[in-house]
Motif scaffolding. Structure first.
Motif, PDB file in Angstrom:
ATOM      1  N   GLU A  24     -14.237  64.869  73.905  1.00 26.71           N
ATOM      2  CA  GLU A  24     -13.160  64.774  72.922  1.00 26.71           C
ATOM      3  C   GLU A  24     -13.611  65.325  71.560  1.00 26.71           C
ATOM      4  O   GLU A  24     -14.783  65.251  71.192  1.00 26.71           O
ATOM      5  CB  GLU A  24     -12.709  63.317  72.754  1.00 26.71           C
ATOM      6  CG  GLU A  24     -12.057  62.730  73.984  1.00 26.71           C
ATOM      7  CD  GLU A  24     -13.005  62.038  74.915  1.00 26.71           C
ATOM      8  OE1 GLU A  24     -12.536  61.299  75.819  1.00 26.71           O
ATOM      9  OE2 GLU A  24     -14.246  62.228  74.764  1.00 26.71           O
ATOM     10  N   ARG A  25     -12.646  65.844  70.832  1.00 26.11           N
ATOM     11  CA  ARG A  25     -12.884  66.396  69.510  1.00 26.11           C
ATOM     12  C   ARG A  25     -12.160  65.538  68.478  1.00 26.11           C
ATOM     13  O   ARG A  25     -11.003  65.173  68.673  1.00 26.11           O
ATOM     14  CB  ARG A  25     -12.355  67.836  69.456  1.00 26.11           C
ATOM     15  CG  ARG A  25     -12.549  68.540  68.131  1.00 26.11           C
ATOM     16  CD  ARG A  25     -11.844  69.881  68.113  1.00 26.11           C
ATOM     17  NE  ARG A  25     -12.200  70.736  69.237  1.00 26.11           N
ATOM     18  CZ  ARG A  25     -11.755  71.977  69.394  1.00 26.11           C
ATOM     19  NH1 ARG A  25     -10.900  72.499  68.506  1.00 26.11           N
ATOM     20  NH2 ARG A  25     -12.132  72.683  70.427  1.00 26.11           N
ATOM     21  N   PRO A  26     -12.813  65.191  67.367  1.00 27.57           N
ATOM     22  CA  PRO A  26     -12.136  64.381  66.352  1.00 27.57           C
ATOM     23  C   PRO A  26     -11.061  65.190  65.641  1.00 27.57           C
ATOM     24  O   PRO A  26     -11.230  66.382  65.365  1.00 27.57           O
ATOM     25  CB  PRO A  26     -13.271  63.993  65.406  1.00 27.57           C
ATOM     26  CG  PRO A  26     -14.273  65.100  65.533  1.00 27.57           C
ATOM     27  CD  PRO A  26     -14.201  65.533  66.971  1.00 27.57           C
ATOM     28  N   ALA A  27      -9.941  64.526  65.351  1.00 32.85           N
ATOM     29  CA  ALA A  27      -8.807  65.232  64.751  1.00 32.85           C
ATOM     30  C   ALA A  27      -8.020  64.277  63.869  1.00 32.85           C
ATOM     31  O   ALA A  27      -8.224  63.063  63.879  1.00 32.85           O
ATOM     32  CB  ALA A  27      -7.908  65.820  65.844  1.00 32.85           C
ATOM     33  N   ILE A  28      -7.126  64.871  63.106  1.00 28.37           N
ATOM     34  CA  ILE A  28      -6.195  64.095  62.292  1.00 28.37           C
ATOM     35  C   ILE A  28      -4.795  64.639  62.544  1.00 28.37           C
ATOM     36  O   ILE A  28      -4.603  65.858  62.698  1.00 28.37           O
ATOM     37  CB  ILE A  28      -6.570  64.174  60.792  1.00 28.37           C
ATOM     38  CG1 ILE A  28      -5.695  63.246  59.956  1.00 28.37           C
ATOM     39  CG2 ILE A  28      -6.506  65.591  60.267  1.00 28.37           C
ATOM     40  CD1 ILE A  28      -6.197  63.085  58.539  1.00 28.37           C
ATOM     41  N   LEU A  29      -3.839  63.765  62.649  1.00 24.27           N
ATOM     42  CA  LEU A  29      -2.451  64.164  62.820  1.00 24.27           C
ATOM     43  C   LEU A  29      -1.825  64.285  61.439  1.00 24.27           C
ATOM     44  O   LEU A  29      -1.667  63.285  60.721  1.00 24.27           O
ATOM     45  CB  LEU A  29      -1.691  63.144  63.664  1.00 24.27           C
ATOM     46  CG  LEU A  29      -0.221  63.458  63.945  1.00 24.27           C
ATOM     47  CD1 LEU A  29      -0.090  64.708  64.814  1.00 24.27           C
ATOM     48  CD2 LEU A  29       0.464  62.273  64.616  1.00 24.27           C
ATOM     49  N   ALA A  30      -1.494  65.523  61.045  1.00 25.04           N
ATOM     50  CA  ALA A  30      -0.924  65.756  59.715  1.00 25.04           C
ATOM     51  C   ALA A  30       0.518  65.272  59.653  1.00 25.04           C
ATOM     52  O   ALA A  30       1.160  65.012  60.681  1.00 25.04           O
ATOM     53  CB  ALA A  30      -1.006  67.239  59.377  1.00 25.04           C
TER      54      ALA A  30
ATOM     55  N   GLY B  49      -6.868  70.579  51.959  1.00 28.38           N
ATOM     56  CA  GLY B  49      -6.345  71.566  52.893  1.00 28.38           C
ATOM     57  C   GLY B  49      -7.424  72.395  53.557  1.00 28.38           C
ATOM     58  O   GLY B  49      -7.190  73.560  53.906  1.00 28.38           O
ATOM     59  N   GLU B  50      -8.586  71.794  53.786  1.00 26.68           N
ATOM     60  CA  GLU B  50      -9.731  72.545  54.311  1.00 26.68           C
ATOM     61  C   GLU B  50      -9.877  72.480  55.825  1.00 26.68           C
ATOM     62  O   GLU B  50     -10.794  73.074  56.379  1.00 26.68           O
ATOM     63  CB  GLU B  50     -11.024  72.004  53.681  1.00 26.68           C
ATOM     64  CG  GLU B  50     -11.068  72.110  52.170  1.00 26.68           C
ATOM     65  CD  GLU B  50     -12.278  71.405  51.582  1.00 26.68           C
ATOM     66  OE1 GLU B  50     -12.980  70.713  52.362  1.00 26.68           O
ATOM     67  OE2 GLU B  50     -12.513  71.544  50.372  1.00 26.68           O
ATOM     68  N   LEU B  51      -8.983  71.785  56.506  1.00 25.78           N
ATOM     69  CA  LEU B  51      -9.182  71.531  57.923  1.00 25.78           C
ATOM     70  C   LEU B  51      -8.394  72.512  58.782  1.00 25.78           C
ATOM     71  O   LEU B  51      -7.180  72.666  58.599  1.00 25.78           O
ATOM     72  CB  LEU B  51      -8.751  70.096  58.255  1.00 25.78           C
ATOM     73  CG  LEU B  51      -9.464  68.998  57.453  1.00 25.78           C
ATOM     74  CD1 LEU B  51      -8.823  67.648  57.734  1.00 25.78           C
ATOM     75  CD2 LEU B  51     -10.947  68.975  57.779  1.00 25.78           C
ATOM     76  N   PRO B  52      -9.042  73.171  59.749  1.00 32.17           N
ATOM     77  CA  PRO B  52      -8.335  74.123  60.628  1.00 32.17           C
ATOM     78  C   PRO B  52      -7.475  73.405  61.657  1.00 32.17           C
ATOM     79  O   PRO B  52      -7.723  72.251  62.009  1.00 32.17           O
ATOM     80  CB  PRO B  52      -9.472  74.893  61.297  1.00 32.17           C
ATOM     81  CG  PRO B  52     -10.617  73.935  61.299  1.00 32.17           C
ATOM     82  CD  PRO B  52     -10.488  73.125  60.033  1.00 32.17           C
ATOM     83  N   ARG B  53      -6.492  74.127  62.178  1.00 32.22           N
ATOM     84  CA  ARG B  53      -5.622  73.559  63.207  1.00 32.22           C
ATOM     85  C   ARG B  53      -6.285  73.584  64.578  1.00 32.22           C
ATOM     86  O   ARG B  53      -7.158  74.397  64.849  1.00 32.22           O
ATOM     87  CB  ARG B  53      -4.310  74.343  63.274  1.00 32.22           C
ATOM     88  CG  ARG B  53      -3.430  74.191  62.054  1.00 32.22           C
ATOM     89  CD  ARG B  53      -2.058  74.774  62.316  1.00 32.22           C
ATOM     90  NE  ARG B  53      -1.170  74.572  61.176  1.00 32.22           N
ATOM     91  CZ  ARG B  53       0.148  74.770  61.220  1.00 32.22           C
ATOM     92  NH1 ARG B  53       0.714  75.184  62.351  1.00 32.22           N
ATOM     93  NH2 ARG B  53       0.882  74.563  60.151  1.00 32.22           N
ATOM     94  N   ILE B  54      -5.829  72.685  65.429  1.00 37.79           N
ATOM     95  CA  ILE B  54      -6.235  72.660  66.836  1.00 37.79           C
ATOM     96  C   ILE B  54      -5.042  73.108  67.668  1.00 37.79           C
ATOM     97  O   ILE B  54      -3.918  72.653  67.451  1.00 37.79           O
ATOM     98  CB  ILE B  54      -6.668  71.240  67.267  1.00 37.79           C
ATOM     99  CG1 ILE B  54      -7.921  70.812  66.505  1.00 37.79           C
ATOM    100  CG2 ILE B  54      -6.913  71.185  68.768  1.00 37.79           C
ATOM    101  CD1 ILE B  54      -8.358  69.394  66.825  1.00 37.79           C
ATOM    102  N   GLN B  55      -5.295  73.974  68.627  1.00 32.77           N
ATOM    103  CA  GLN B  55      -4.229  74.511  69.463  1.00 32.77           C
ATOM    104  C   GLN B  55      -4.379  74.022  70.908  1.00 32.77           C
ATOM    105  O   GLN B  55      -5.493  73.777  71.391  1.00 32.77           O
ATOM    106  CB  GLN B  55      -4.259  76.050  69.450  1.00 32.77           C
ATOM    107  CG  GLN B  55      -4.171  76.652  68.063  1.00 32.77           C
ATOM    108  CD  GLN B  55      -2.812  76.447  67.414  1.00 32.77           C
ATOM    109  OE1 GLN B  55      -1.824  76.208  68.097  1.00 32.77           O
ATOM    110  NE2 GLN B  55      -2.771  76.549  66.088  1.00 32.77           N
ATOM    111  N   ASN B  56      -3.251  73.875  71.583  1.00 29.50           N
ATOM    112  CA  ASN B  56      -3.205  73.684  73.037  1.00 29.50           C
ATOM    113  C   ASN B  56      -4.024  72.485  73.524  1.00 29.50           C
ATOM    114  O   ASN B  56      -4.819  72.586  74.447  1.00 29.50           O
ATOM    115  CB  ASN B  56      -3.705  74.955  73.745  1.00 29.50           C
ATOM    116  CG  ASN B  56      -2.864  76.162  73.392  1.00 29.50           C
ATOM    117  OD1 ASN B  56      -1.657  76.054  73.223  1.00 29.50           O
ATOM    118  ND2 ASN B  56      -3.510  77.317  73.276  1.00 29.50           N
ATOM    119  N   THR B  57      -3.816  71.357  72.890  1.00 30.11           N
ATOM    120  CA  THR B  57      -4.494  70.141  73.316  1.00 30.11           C
ATOM    121  C   THR B  57      -3.550  69.284  74.137  1.00 30.11           C
ATOM    122  O   THR B  57      -2.429  69.009  73.710  1.00 30.11           O
ATOM    123  CB  THR B  57      -4.993  69.347  72.098  1.00 30.11           C
ATOM    124  OG1 THR B  57      -5.972  70.131  71.410  1.00 30.11           O
ATOM    125  CG2 THR B  57      -5.630  68.042  72.533  1.00 30.11           C
TER     126      THR B  57
END
Length: 279
Positions: free
Chosen positions: A12-18, A52-60
């Motif tokens: 798993e990869r850590p993420a944040i839901l904007a 605003g430094e965080l890149p998006r995650i695609q296709n999860t």
């Protein structure tokens, strides 16, 4: 902030839901949402997010449990008056404590495995509290709130025969693999202004079974953390399941326990929604 972990089990990869619904990658801020990060990294994360430094995650596709490797899962039994009454139990004078094995924690939409030989696998929607600070012999419940990282949904799945009819040790009916789906999000405490007024609901195959509110807890969240700290040290990343309202199968005469193929759905106001299939 709504923190989560996405990707295949074990990777798993850590993420944040904007706020706009996009997923942002936290890999540049932290390796994982684990106890060490919860203890020290939330302020750095907020700064990176607001910049605003965080890149998006695609296709999860898969969402894992929002906390990696919690040190322990501590649970409170019979903490809603209506649940105690439906099970025929007396209202407790002090919180009832039991533990779940940490490897019960799985993703919010992962399958729940019915144990071999089980005939009484049950469901319980619960508010889970995740800590960011150490609680050891707190002087009062007033000290507890500052130690909370955030809140999540938990399904405290239980095998009632193992729990109540096989020697009376609750942990035995609570610690089967997959018996603590958690998430989808860890919603940070600043976004939950009143955790003691959250609606929580659970459906089985589309039928509403549980419909309660955390305001009806017998022992509130701050009291529970203070109380637990008198008997054990609570550490960052520890999960506390705070009890369930009425409506479990054990308390509904004639209601079937969970069977293979059943679908359980859970939600708590502001914390998202879970969905599990029984396998």
């Amino acid at each position: 902030m709504k923190l989560l972990r996405v990707g295949p089990e074990g990777a798993e990869r850590p993420a944040i839901l904007a706020e706009d619904g996009t997923l942002l990658d936290l890999s540049g801020v932290t390796r994982d949402i684990d106890p060490a990060f919860l203890a020290t990294g939330l302020d750095d994360l907020r700064a990176a997010y607001e910049a605003g430094e965080l890149p998006r995650i695609q296709n999860t596709k898969r969402v894992g449990a929002p906390v990696a490797r919690p040190g322990k899962v501590v649970c409170i039994g019979l903490n809603y008056r209506d649940h105690a009454e439906e099970t025929g139990a007396e209202i407790p004078d002090e919180p009832i404590i039991f533990m779940k094995a940490v490897n019960t924690v799985v993703g919010p939409d992962d399958d729940v495995l019915i144990p071999r030989g089980s005939t009484k696998t049950d469901y319980e929607v619960e508010l889970a509290v995740v800590l960011k600070g150490r609680a050891r012999y707190l002087d009062s419940p007033d000290e507890a709130r500052a130690l909370i990282a955030g809140y999540a949904i938990a399904n405290d799945v239980s095998e009632r025969e193992y729990q109540l009819e096989r020697g009376g040790t609750w942990d035995k009916g609570k610690s089967c693999e997959t018996f603590n789906p958690l998430g989808p999000h860890l919603v940070t405490a600043d976004e939950v202004p009143d955790p003691q007024n959250l609606g929580l609901r659970l459906w089985v195959n589309g039928e509403l079974r549980q419909d309660g509110n955390t305001k009806n807890m017998i022992f509130g969240i701050d009291h529970l953390i203070w109380y637990l700290s008198q008997f054990m040290v609570l550490d960052p990343g520890d999960v506390i399941n705070t009890g369930t309202p009425a409506g479990v199968a054990m308390g509904r005469p004639g209601t079937s326990y969970l069977r293979t193929g059943d679908v359980v759905e859970l939600e708590i106001d502001g914390l998202g929604r879970q969905r599990q299939r029984l396998a």
